[in-house]
Design a protein around this motif. Structure first.
Motif, short mmCIF file in Angstrom:
data_model
loop_
_atom_site.label_atom_id
_atom_site.label_comp_id
_atom_site.label_asym_id
_atom_site.label_seq_id
_atom_site.Cartn_x
_atom_site.Cartn_y
_atom_site.Cartn_z
N GLN A 1 -31.13 -6.99 -15.08
CA GLN A 1 -30.51 -7.34 -16.51
C GLN A 1 -29.21 -7.80 -16.06
O GLN A 1 -28.67 -9.48 -16.22
N GLY A 2 -28.56 -6.82 -15.34
CA GLY A 2 -26.81 -7.31 -14.94
C GLY A 2 -25.76 -7.12 -16.09
O GLY A 2 -26.45 -6.58 -17.25
N GLY A 3 -24.53 -7.25 -16.14
CA GLY A 3 -23.75 -6.41 -17.39
C GLY A 3 -22.52 -7.92 -17.41
O GLY A 3 -22.61 -8.62 -16.86
N PHE A 4 -21.87 -7.79 -18.15
CA PHE A 4 -20.90 -8.63 -18.62
C PHE A 4 -19.18 -8.45 -18.01
O PHE A 4 -19.21 -7.14 -18.03
N ASN A 5 -19.30 -9.53 -17.36
CA ASN A 5 -17.76 -9.04 -16.33
C ASN A 5 -17.49 -7.94 -15.49
O ASN A 5 -16.68 -7.30 -15.41
N ILE A 6 -18.97 -7.83 -14.79
CA ILE A 6 -18.68 -6.95 -13.64
C ILE A 6 -18.00 -6.91 -12.40
O ILE A 6 -17.42 -6.38 -11.51
N GLU A 7 -17.79 -8.23 -12.32
CA GLU A 7 -16.41 -8.59 -12.14
C GLU A 7 -15.67 -7.50 -11.31
O GLU A 7 -14.47 -7.48 -10.78
N ALA A 8 -14.73 -6.76 -13.04
CA ALA A 8 -14.32 -6.04 -12.79
C ALA A 8 -13.86 -4.90 -11.84
O ALA A 8 -12.98 -4.18 -11.41
N LEU A 9 -15.36 -5.24 -11.22
CA LEU A 9 -15.42 -3.91 -10.10
C LEU A 9 -14.50 -3.91 -8.92
O LEU A 9 -14.25 -2.76 -8.13
N THR A 10 -14.16 -4.88 -8.65
CA THR A 10 -13.79 -5.34 -7.38
C THR A 10 -12.06 -5.92 -8.35
O THR A 10 -11.78 -6.05 -6.85
N ALA A 11 -11.59 -5.67 -9.73
CA ALA A 11 -10.14 -5.82 -9.42
C ALA A 11 -9.61 -4.67 -8.92
O ALA A 11 -9.70 -3.37 -8.67
N LYS A 12 -7.55 -3.93 -9.22
CA LYS A 12 -7.74 -3.60 -9.16
C LYS A 12 -7.13 -2.92 -9.88
O LYS A 12 -6.71 -1.13 -9.38
N SER A 13 -8.17 -2.35 -10.92
CA SER A 13 -7.28 -1.39 -11.59
C SER A 13 -8.16 -0.32 -11.55
O SER A 13 -8.77 -0.22 -11.04
N ARG A 14 -7.60 0.64 -12.03
CA ARG A 14 -8.11 1.68 -11.99
C ARG A 14 -9.11 3.34 -12.61
O ARG A 14 -9.59 3.46 -12.59
N GLU A 15 -9.22 2.11 -13.84
CA GLU A 15 -10.17 2.12 -14.38
C GLU A 15 -10.94 1.06 -15.19
O GLU A 15 -10.94 -0.01 -15.65
N LEU A 16 -12.17 1.07 -15.49
CA LEU A 16 -13.46 0.35 -16.43
C LEU A 16 -13.76 1.52 -17.33
O LEU A 16 -13.71 2.39 -17.83
N ILE A 17 -13.58 0.03 -18.67
CA ILE A 17 -13.80 0.35 -19.87
C ILE A 17 -15.21 -0.44 -20.46
O ILE A 17 -15.30 -1.72 -20.35
N MET A 18 -15.74 1.03 -20.77
CA MET A 18 -17.50 0.21 -21.08
C MET A 18 -17.94 0.39 -22.38
O MET A 18 -17.63 0.66 -22.62
N THR A 19 -17.75 -0.93 -23.16
CA THR A 19 -18.97 -1.13 -23.50
C THR A 19 -19.66 -1.98 -24.30
O THR A 19 -20.32 -2.16 -23.26
N GLU A 20 -20.15 -1.94 -25.73
CA GLU A 20 -21.21 -1.65 -25.86
C GLU A 20 -22.14 -3.66 -25.82
O GLU A 20 -23.14 -4.01 -25.94
#
Length: 332
Positions: A214-233
């Motif tokens: 299926q994949g996910g929404f805005n998975i591109e955030a994985l490669t961004a500089k942010s130190r955290e990932l906010i996981m929404t449903e």
């Protein structure tokens, strides 16, 4: 790579999955025996390039229909910034999607295969996509399909019961967002922009034929500089957090549901702090505990926090709500 767990994850592209480690290699390296996970569905992480090309073409078509659409108006009614949504892939789906895809050379069978078209025994030759397909020159026999009727099958308790069915657009009248994995579009999430039975408000393309994750929404955030990932449903919750100023495009990811463990694995294996931002209701709280336990068991080094619990402590009026409900409440 983690041979002990039998898994791998690429922090660059976000792909992850299961390693096939032989029993002999496990013995040679003194690794523990692989634990069976009977309740976990596994699927090969194979995303054919042709699949990505078809989905990318569909995304271009969907986004070309966004401005001036009911989809854009719907997001505005939800208190969301349509420009931000568009930058994250928002599109609008109607019958034009089918016409444009067929103009590109795809057949009705192709559209059924990729999940853009569904089949229903409740439709007739005068409803759904049938009128459009007839205008495109298809004959009745080329439009209708024989499918297995679940109702007849249950009633007769036998297999092989078939009935005539007619095609419909899976993402009919919906605001759409691409779902991605490993840099490729794998599917679409569509939210109805009109009043519809709650069972049909949320839709994704069927993967019965393609078997693509299926994949996910805005998975591109994985490669961004942010130190955290906010996981929404949901996508709407992700956009609401951005609108509230509590997240940005480089940190928020929609897993689309609460049991998309493939995407949860990808996020948890990224090395970033995981903030679980599910709804503040009984279901959301239970799912948060379940996801946190899952991540901790599989990724002991991962830092997992309950974003929603901390949010509600700061904003008690959020209690019992999802993030979009809270957004609309604050805007009032």
């Amino acid at each position: 790579f983690n041979l002990a767990r039998g898994s791998f994850n690429c922090f660059g592209c976000g792909i992850g999955g299961k390693l096939l480690v032989s029993d002999k290699l496990r013995m040679d390296l003194n690794l523990p025996k692989e634990k069976s996970q009977p309740n976990r569905k596994t699927r090969e992480l194979i995303i054919p390039e042709k699949h990505h090309q078809v989905m990318s073409l569909a995304q271009e078509i969907l986004q070309s229909r966004f401005n001036g659409s009911l989809a854009k108006s719907y997001l505005i009614r939800r208190g969301l910034n349509p420009d931000i949504a568009f930058s994250l892939g928002a599109g609008s789906s109607d019958d034009f999607l089918i016409s444009a895809l067929m103009d590109s050379g795809l057949s009705l069978d192709d559209l059924i295969f990729y999940g853009f078209v569904g089949l229903s025994e409740k439709l007739t030759s005068y409803s759904g996509l049938s009128p459009l397909l007839r205008r495109r020159g298809l004959k009745e026999k080329d439009i209708q399909r024989k499918i297995t009727s679940l109702k007849l099958q249950k009633k007769s308790k036998q297999g092989g019961e078939t009935i005539l069915a007619y095609p419909f657009l899976m993402l009919d009248r919906r605001v759409t967002f691409p779902l991605t994995l490993a840099g490729k579009i794998t599917n679409f999430y569509g939210r109805a922009v009109y009043e519809v039975d709650k069972r049909f408000r949320h839709r994704k393309l069927s993967v019965a034929e393609t078997n693509v994750p299926q994949g996910g929404f805005n998975i591109e955030a994985l490669t961004a500089k942010s130190r955290e990932l906010i996981m929404t449903e949901s996508v709407i919750d992700a956009l609401s957090l951005i609108e509230l100023g509590r997240a940005d495009k480089e940190s928020v990811v929609g897993i689309i549901g609460t049991t998309n463990y493939l995407i949860i694995d990808v996020l948890a294996g990224s090395g970033k702090e995981i903030q679980i931002a599910l709804n503040d209701d009984e279901g959301g709280r239970k799912a948060t505990l379940k996801v946190a336990e899952y991540v901790k068991n599989r990724y002991p080094a991962a830092v997992v926090k309950d974003f929603t619990k901390n949010f509600v402590s700061l904003y008690p009026e959020m209690a019992g709500l999802d993030y979009n409900e809270f957004l609309k409440k604050t805007k009032k």
